[in-house]
Write a protein that holds these residues in place. Structure first.
Motif, PDB file in Angstrom:
ATOM      1  N   THR A  74       2.294  40.707  -6.649  1.00 55.84           N
ATOM      2  CA  THR A  74       2.416  41.191  -5.267  1.00 55.84           C
ATOM      3  C   THR A  74       3.815  40.912  -4.744  1.00 55.84           C
ATOM      4  OG1 THR A  74       0.075  40.769  -4.885  1.00 55.84           O
ATOM      5  CG2 THR A  74       1.452  41.022  -2.941  1.00 55.84           C
ATOM      6  N   PHE A  75       4.553  41.962  -4.478  1.00 58.63           N
ATOM      7  CA  PHE A  75       5.915  41.838  -3.961  1.00 58.63           C
ATOM      8  C   PHE A  75       5.902  41.927  -2.440  1.00 58.63           C
ATOM      9  CE2 PHE A  75       6.565  43.559  -8.234  1.00 58.63           C
ATOM     10  CZ  PHE A  75       7.505  42.665  -8.725  1.00 58.63           C
ATOM     11  N   MET A  76       6.797  41.164  -1.834  1.00 57.62           N
ATOM     12  CA  MET A  76       6.917  41.198  -0.376  1.00 57.62           C
ATOM     13  C   MET A  76       8.253  41.846  -0.009  1.00 57.62           C
ATOM     14  SD  MET A  76       6.089  38.175   2.222  1.00 57.62           S
ATOM     15  CE  MET A  76       7.496  37.113   2.031  1.00 57.62           C
ATOM     16  N   ILE A  77       8.188  42.938   0.718  1.00 54.10           N
ATOM     17  CA  ILE A  77       9.407  43.681   1.075  1.00 54.10           C
ATOM     18  C   ILE A  77       9.713  43.513   2.571  1.00 54.10           C
ATOM     19  CG2 ILE A  77       9.095  45.388  -0.778  1.00 54.10           C
ATOM     20  CD1 ILE A  77       7.998  47.336   1.402  1.00 54.10           C
ATOM     21  N   LEU A  78      10.846  44.026   2.975  1.00 55.82           N
ATOM     22  CA  LEU A  78      11.256  44.050   4.390  1.00 55.82           C
ATOM     23  C   LEU A  78      11.557  42.660   4.956  1.00 55.82           C
ATOM     24  CD1 LEU A  78       8.787  46.819   5.646  1.00 55.82           C
ATOM     25  CD2 LEU A  78      11.290  46.999   5.665  1.00 55.82           C
ATOM     26  N   GLN A  97      15.285  40.519   9.390  1.00 61.59           N
ATOM     27  CA  GLN A  97      16.428  40.805   8.526  1.00 61.59           C
ATOM     28  C   GLN A  97      16.683  42.306   8.409  1.00 61.59           C
ATOM     29  OE1 GLN A  97      14.152  38.721   5.835  1.00 61.59           O
ATOM     30  NE2 GLN A  97      15.438  36.895   5.718  1.00 61.59           N
ATOM     31  N   GLN A  98      17.911  42.621   8.047  1.00 61.96           N
ATOM     32  CA  GLN A  98      18.310  44.004   7.810  1.00 61.96           C
ATOM     33  C   GLN A  98      17.490  44.579   6.645  1.00 61.96           C
ATOM     34  OE1 GLN A  98      21.605  44.694   9.345  1.00 61.96           O
ATOM     35  NE2 GLN A  98      21.261  46.883   9.011  1.00 61.96           N
ATOM     36  N   VAL A  99      17.055  45.822   6.771  1.00 62.57           N
ATOM     37  CA  VAL A  99      16.349  46.453   5.650  1.00 62.57           C
ATOM     38  C   VAL A  99      17.353  46.690   4.520  1.00 62.57           C
ATOM     39  CG1 VAL A  99      15.046  48.490   4.913  1.00 62.57           C
ATOM     40  CG2 VAL A  99      14.709  47.554   7.222  1.00 62.57           C
ATOM     41  N   GLY A 132       8.187  51.003  11.819  1.00 59.63           N
ATOM     42  CA  GLY A 132       7.466  49.827  11.332  1.00 59.63           C
ATOM     43  C   GLY A 132       7.734  49.529   9.855  1.00 59.63           C
ATOM     44  N   GLY A 133       8.694  50.232   9.262  1.00 59.34           N
ATOM     45  CA  GLY A 133       8.997  50.014   7.841  1.00 59.34           C
ATOM     46  C   GLY A 133       8.305  51.014   6.926  1.00 59.34           C
ATOM     47  N   ALA A 134       7.681  52.053   7.519  1.00 58.14           N
ATOM     48  CA  ALA A 134       6.906  53.014   6.714  1.00 58.14           C
ATOM     49  C   ALA A 134       7.775  53.746   5.691  1.00 58.14           C
ATOM     50  CB  ALA A 134       6.219  54.019   7.637  1.00 58.14           C
ATOM     51  N   GLU A 135       8.972  54.140   6.091  1.00 58.42           N
ATOM     52  CA  GLU A 135       9.849  54.852   5.155  1.00 58.42           C
ATOM     53  C   GLU A 135      10.223  53.958   3.964  1.00 58.42           C
ATOM     54  OE1 GLU A 135      10.671  57.959   5.151  1.00 58.42           O
ATOM     55  OE2 GLU A 135      12.111  57.860   3.488  1.00 58.42           O
ATOM     56  N   HIS A 136      10.415  52.697   4.237  1.00 52.31           N
ATOM     57  CA  HIS A 136      10.767  51.756   3.167  1.00 52.31           C
ATOM     58  C   HIS A 136       9.588  51.589   2.199  1.00 52.31           C
ATOM     59  CE1 HIS A 136      13.687  48.926   1.623  1.00 52.31           C
ATOM     60  NE2 HIS A 136      12.743  48.001   1.495  1.00 52.31           N
TER      61      HIS A 136
END
Ligand code: SF4
Length: 303
Positions: A74-78, A97-99, A132-136
């Motif tokens: 499980t990776f944690m992004i953003l 933090q900056q994306v 909300g970070g959806a694109e990422h």
């Protein structure tokens, strides 16, 4: 104790990390050593090299060797700073933090080098971002799939009030779309903070199914926060009403005395009984037990 416990998920701390002060009488069934092994060193080095975080390692999850051996991580992004104040979660709150635009590629690289067959991607809640970070999330899912062919499971925040966010993540067609309910409606605000809304959790899961019925939806609750059995069963019924396919039930563990107290440690038999009830309600797969976390046996559950 780790600074990076689980985002938007069951409380990823281990029994070994529970503060003595917070939980003086840890029941015998929660006393279990974290297994050690060489693959941890390999994974740790790779993650450091690629500047990535996994919930598994940072939280010293007791299940991680089992998950790695099943080629799941499980990776944690953003980033690792959150914009919500959930009372059970020790993730840092504050300036986000900056994306990092190259994160999807680094994630794909790590997944390929670890030979992962099932990749879980989660994040902190990013109310500060317009989407909300959806694109990422979208870019991460595509990058991992293109590079590895692995099945991808997203474990997302609620994207509360972010137009088009759910739709964007669904457009990446993850095999599993997980969003945790965490607790029963009566305790929702107390546990998740004022911004979070039980109805929106259900709406998110409903909307994902409506947009793409082929995506398996998944949710999880942590138990031991003071919920009543009937409240749990009502919540499970609500989840089935919105077509939720997969369910995890695990024990809440208090990360520190500043976090919400554990009201009760449920014995394994009670988890078995609730798991049985959930299966009878129609969940396709249920993982229920004191050590169960959102991504526990994720690959198996998704198949
Ligand atoms: S949304 Fe809540 S559970 Fe998720 S990372 Fe933030 S504080 Fe933790």
């Amino acid at each position: 104790m780790s600074q990076l416990p689980a985002p938007v998920s069951l409380p990823i701390i281990t029994p070994e990390e529970v503060s003595r002060e917070a939980a003086p009488r840890l029941p015998r069934w929660l006393k279990r050593n974290v297994p050690k092994g060489n693959s941890n060193h390999f994974t740790a080095n790779l993650l450091e090299e690629l500047r990535l975080e996994t919930v598994c390692d940072n939280a010293k999850c007791p299940n991680r060797m089992e998950c790695y051996s099943q080629k799941t991580a499980t990776f944690m992004i953003l980033g690792n700073v959150c914009t919500r104040p959930c009372g059970f979660c020790a993730v840092a709150k504050g300036k986000t933090q900056q994306v990092e635009l190259d994160e999807p590629d680094r994630l794909a690289e790590a997944s390929a080098r670890l030979g992962l067959a099932h990749v879980v991607i989660t994040s902190v809640t990013r109310d500060d971002l317009d989407d909300g970070g959806a694109e990422h999330f979208y870019r991460c899912v595509l990058a991992v799939r293109e590079r590895t062919g692995a099945a991808v499971e997203v474990l997302t925040p609620d994207f509360l009030g972010k137009p088009g966010a759910i739709e964007r993540v669904v457009a990446s067609r993850p095999e599993v779309f997980n969003h945790n309910t965490e607790t029963v409606p009566r305790l929702y605000r107390e546990v998740r903070g004022r911004k979070s809304d039980y109805r929106w959790t259900l709406e998110l899961l409903r909307r994902v199914k409506e947009l793409d019925p082929t995506i398996k939806t998944k949710s999880g609750l942590m138990l031991g926060l003071g919920e009543l059995r009937d409240e749990v069963l009502d919540t499970l019924a609500d989840l089935r009403d919105v077509g939720c396919d997969l369910l995890t039930l695990g024990q809440y563990l208090q990360p520190s005395p500043e976090h919400l107290p554990v009201v009760r440690y449920l014995p394994p038999e009670e988890f078995d009984e609730l798991g049985l009830a959930a299966r009878r309600m129609g969940f396709a797969q249920v993982a229920s037990g004191p050590f169960v976390r959102s991504s526990y046996h994720a690959r198996e559950m998704a198949e």
